[in-house]
Each structure stands twice: as C-alpha cells, then as structure tokens.
Design a protein around this motif. Structure first.
Motif, mmCIF file in Angstrom:
data_model
loop_
_atom_site.group_PDB
_atom_site.id
_atom_site.type_symbol
_atom_site.label_atom_id
_atom_site.label_comp_id
_atom_site.label_asym_id
_atom_site.label_seq_id
_atom_site.Cartn_x
_atom_site.Cartn_y
_atom_site.Cartn_z
ATOM 1 N N GLU A 50 0.817 -1.213 0.000
ATOM 2 C CA GLU A 50 0.000 0.000 0.000
ATOM 3 C C GLU A 50 0.854 1.267 0.000
ATOM 4 O OE1 GLU A 50 -2.777 -0.159 3.177
ATOM 5 O OE2 GLU A 50 -3.899 -1.850 2.344
ATOM 6 N N ALA A 51 2.131 1.125 0.331
ATOM 7 C CA ALA A 51 3.018 2.286 0.363
ATOM 8 C C ALA A 51 3.653 2.582 -0.997
ATOM 9 C CB ALA A 51 4.117 2.069 1.402
ATOM 10 N N VAL A 52 3.380 1.747 -2.004
ATOM 11 C CA VAL A 52 4.028 1.913 -3.313
ATOM 12 C C VAL A 52 3.833 3.310 -3.892
ATOM 13 C CG1 VAL A 52 3.938 1.169 -5.729
ATOM 14 C CG2 VAL A 52 4.177 -0.519 -3.901
ATOM 15 N N PRO A 53 2.616 3.874 -3.922
ATOM 16 C CA PRO A 53 2.477 5.222 -4.487
ATOM 17 C C PRO A 53 3.343 6.264 -3.779
ATOM 18 C CG PRO A 53 0.324 4.176 -4.309
ATOM 19 C CD PRO A 53 1.305 3.287 -3.578
ATOM 20 N N ALA A 54 3.392 6.205 -2.457
ATOM 21 C CA ALA A 54 4.199 7.172 -1.709
ATOM 22 C C ALA A 54 5.683 6.974 -1.982
ATOM 23 C CB ALA A 54 3.911 7.045 -0.209
ATOM 24 N N LEU A 55 6.114 5.728 -2.071
ATOM 25 C CA LEU A 55 7.524 5.448 -2.354
ATOM 26 C C LEU A 55 7.897 5.882 -3.772
ATOM 27 C CD1 LEU A 55 7.671 1.956 -0.647
ATOM 28 C CD2 LEU A 55 9.064 3.926 0.035
ATOM 29 N N VAL A 83 5.234 -1.314 -9.561
ATOM 30 C CA VAL A 83 6.534 -0.723 -9.239
ATOM 31 C C VAL A 83 7.362 -0.562 -10.509
ATOM 32 C CG1 VAL A 83 8.683 -1.034 -7.981
ATOM 33 C CG2 VAL A 83 6.513 -1.642 -6.897
ATOM 34 N N ALA A 84 7.447 -1.612 -11.285
ATOM 35 C CA ALA A 84 8.241 -1.550 -12.517
ATOM 36 C C ALA A 84 7.713 -0.479 -13.460
ATOM 37 C CB ALA A 84 8.239 -2.914 -13.204
ATOM 38 N N THR A 85 6.397 -0.434 -13.612
ATOM 39 C CA THR A 85 5.791 0.563 -14.491
ATOM 40 C C THR A 85 6.039 1.976 -13.970
ATOM 41 O OG1 THR A 85 4.068 -1.009 -15.130
ATOM 42 C CG2 THR A 85 3.622 1.306 -15.534
ATOM 43 N N GLY A 86 6.016 2.141 -12.670
ATOM 44 C CA GLY A 86 6.248 3.456 -12.084
ATOM 45 C C GLY A 86 7.697 3.918 -12.161
ATOM 46 N N LEU A 87 8.619 2.973 -12.146
ATOM 47 C CA LEU A 87 10.042 3.324 -12.194
ATOM 48 C C LEU A 87 10.554 3.555 -13.609
ATOM 49 C CD1 LEU A 87 11.615 0.901 -9.543
ATOM 50 C CD2 LEU A 87 11.159 3.352 -9.297
ATOM 51 N N ALA A 88 10.022 2.820 -14.571
ATOM 52 C CA ALA A 88 10.568 2.840 -15.930
ATOM 53 C C ALA A 88 10.689 4.234 -16.546
ATOM 54 C CB ALA A 88 9.743 1.925 -16.831
ATOM 55 N N THR A 99 13.452 -0.866 -1.132
ATOM 56 C CA THR A 99 12.142 -1.315 -0.661
ATOM 57 C C THR A 99 11.212 -1.592 -1.834
ATOM 58 O OG1 THR A 99 12.366 -0.151 1.440
ATOM 59 C CG2 THR A 99 10.134 -0.624 0.702
ATOM 60 N N LEU A 100 11.239 -0.720 -2.837
ATOM 61 C CA LEU A 100 10.390 -0.931 -4.011
ATOM 62 C C LEU A 100 10.795 -2.190 -4.782
ATOM 63 C CD1 LEU A 100 10.080 2.739 -5.310
ATOM 64 C CD2 LEU A 100 8.181 1.285 -4.573
ATOM 65 N N ALA A 101 12.095 -2.350 -5.018
ATOM 66 C CA ALA A 101 12.563 -3.501 -5.794
ATOM 67 C C ALA A 101 12.230 -4.814 -5.109
ATOM 68 C CB ALA A 101 14.067 -3.389 -6.032
ATOM 69 N N ALA A 157 16.906 -5.744 -10.290
ATOM 70 C CA ALA A 157 16.644 -6.648 -9.168
ATOM 71 C C ALA A 157 15.198 -7.122 -9.138
ATOM 72 C CB ALA A 157 16.981 -5.944 -7.849
ATOM 73 N N MET A 158 14.480 -6.954 -10.271
ATOM 74 C CA MET A 158 13.055 -7.277 -10.311
ATOM 75 C C MET A 158 12.747 -8.260 -11.453
ATOM 76 S SD MET A 158 11.659 -3.392 -9.614
ATOM 77 C CE MET A 158 9.948 -3.856 -9.818
ATOM 78 N N PRO A 159 13.209 -9.497 -11.356
ATOM 79 C CA PRO A 159 13.039 -10.449 -12.463
ATOM 80 C C PRO A 159 11.597 -10.862 -12.721
ATOM 81 C CG PRO A 159 13.902 -11.564 -10.530
ATOM 82 C CD PRO A 159 13.942 -10.095 -10.224
ATOM 83 N N ALA A 160 10.714 -10.695 -11.762
ATOM 84 C CA ALA A 160 9.325 -11.118 -11.963
ATOM 85 C C ALA A 160 8.536 -10.109 -12.791
ATOM 86 C CB ALA A 160 8.644 -11.333 -10.615
ATOM 87 N N SER A 161 8.809 -8.823 -12.613
ATOM 88 C CA SER A 161 7.957 -7.809 -13.234
ATOM 89 C C SER A 161 8.602 -7.088 -14.409
ATOM 90 C CB SER A 161 7.520 -6.779 -12.184
ATOM 91 O OG SER A 161 8.627 -6.273 -11.476
ATOM 92 N N VAL A 162 9.911 -7.092 -14.538
ATOM 93 C CA VAL A 162 10.567 -6.356 -15.629
ATOM 94 C C VAL A 162 10.323 -6.992 -17.001
ATOM 95 C CG1 VAL A 162 12.854 -5.822 -16.583
ATOM 96 C CG2 VAL A 162 12.269 -5.117 -14.266
ATOM 97 N N PRO A 163 10.310 -8.322 -17.155
ATOM 98 C CA PRO A 163 10.121 -8.886 -18.501
ATOM 99 C C PRO A 163 8.919 -8.346 -19.255
ATOM 100 C CG PRO A 163 10.874 -10.604 -17.034
ATOM 101 C CD PRO A 163 10.627 -9.395 -16.174
ATOM 102 N N ALA A 164 7.822 -8.061 -18.561
ATOM 103 C CA ALA A 164 6.635 -7.542 -19.240
ATOM 104 C C ALA A 164 6.867 -6.156 -19.832
ATOM 105 C CB ALA A 164 5.454 -7.507 -18.275
#
Length: 203
Positions: A44-49, A77-82, A68-70, A102-109
């Motif tokens: 739930e803290a993702v938007p603030a981070l 998270v990945a979409t917000g960082l890219a 913390t995000l990674a 450091a995010m192998p689950a979400s970066v491939p998409a």
C-alpha cells in the motif's frame, strides 16, 4: 543520582513521530531513510515510495526507497520506475536501472516497450538492466538487441552486457552485428576480441 542515571540509560529510544509513510518527507534524511526501510513489504506504500524517487535529494535515502520498491517486484513498481530511465539526472537513471535489474518477476513484461523506445539512451539503459537481471531469458533478450537494434551504441551496450554470459550459439549474431556497423571501430574491436573466447566456450 545513580538511580536517575540508570533510568536514563535503560530508557527506550524515543518513538518515531508519525507513520513511516508520513516520515518519507521528514526534514531529517536519516528519518526518511529509516522510514523507507520500515515500509518493506508494504504494497500500500508503493504510491508514496514511487513519488519519493524523483523528489528525494539524498542518494542514501533514494537507495533505501528503491531497495524497498525492488523487493516488492510488482508490476506497478516496474511501471512506475521505468519512466525515470529517460531522466536528465544520470544518477537517478542509474539508480532506477539498478532497482529494475533486481526485479526479475515484473521487468520482462516491460521489455517490449523499453526495447522499442525511440530514445536510444533508454534502450542502452535496458541493456544495462538485462546485464544484471537474474532471469534465464536475459542472454536471449540481449542477443535480440544485438541482432535487431539500429543504433550502434545500443548494440555495443548489449554486446558488452551479453559477453559474460555468451556461448558459441551467439557467435553468429555477434559477427552479424559487427558487419552491420563496419564504420564503428570500437564495436568491431569488441566483437573480434570476444569471438575466440565465445567460440571456445562450447568446447
């Protein structure tokens, strides 16, 4: 007097004021850093981070936020960082690339979008991410960049990232990249120097 001193020594540290999310904007960078780390695992803290990433002036605090995000490794998270991969702030770009790696689950998409980005610097950063991404497909994604990208600097970055994991099956794509950019002496030198080791890797 001795009793007073013992009470002071034994007293617990003062409690942090406000929630961890509130303390992300505290004036004290150490409090912000601790707040970011305290939010580990809090989806739930993702938007603030995410909001804190471009706003944070202190590198140590930003690293804590990104750590913390990674660790969440979530698509949001990945979409917000890219988008920060195209930032004018080189330190921010590099820090975000490290978090995405450091995010192998979400970066491939995200890769189809990142690899088709019209900004060649974003594609270079993507190659840097793949160099460190702990995913079994990383080498083949890099080989695809080497084979298909039209910018020599992107291809050179992908080759540099691919070489530590390259095998004899990548020799042809390396040769083809070298031949596509005959006017680039650095790329030619890199490939010619690497090919003997790549070919021998299969022996």
């Amino acid at each position: 007097m001795g009793l007073v001193r013992r009470q002071a020594a034994d007293a617990p540290p003062p409690a942090e004021e406000g929630t961890a999310r509130q303390r992300l904007t505290d004036a004290d960078p150490e409090r912000r850093r601790r707040a970011a780390l305290d939010l580990e695992g809090d989806a739930e803290a993702v938007p603030a981070l995410l909001a804190r990433v471009p706003a944070e002036p202190d590198p140590a605090v930003r690293d804590a936020v990104l750590t913390t995000l990674a660790a969440l490794d979530h698509a949001d998270v990945a979409t917000g960082l890219a988008p920060h991969l195209r930032s004018d702030d080189a330190a921010l770009r590099t820090a975000v690339a490290g978090a995405l790696a450091a995010m192998p689950a979400s970066v491939p998409a995200l890769l189809p979008t990142l690899l088709a980005d019209p900004d060649h610097d974003v594609r270079i950063m993507t190659a840097m991410i793949l160099a460190d991404l702990p995913h079994p497909g990383a080498a083949e994604w890099l080989a695809e960049i080497v084979a298909a990208d039209t910018h020599p600097n992107v291809v050179a970055a992908a080759i540099d990232a691919l070489l530590p994991m390259a095998g004899p099956e990548h020799a042809d794509v390396l040769r083809a990249a070298r031949d596509r950019f005959p006017e680039d002496p650095f790329l030619r030198f890199t490939v010619d120097a690497a090919l003997p080791g790549v070919q021998e890797a299969g022996i």
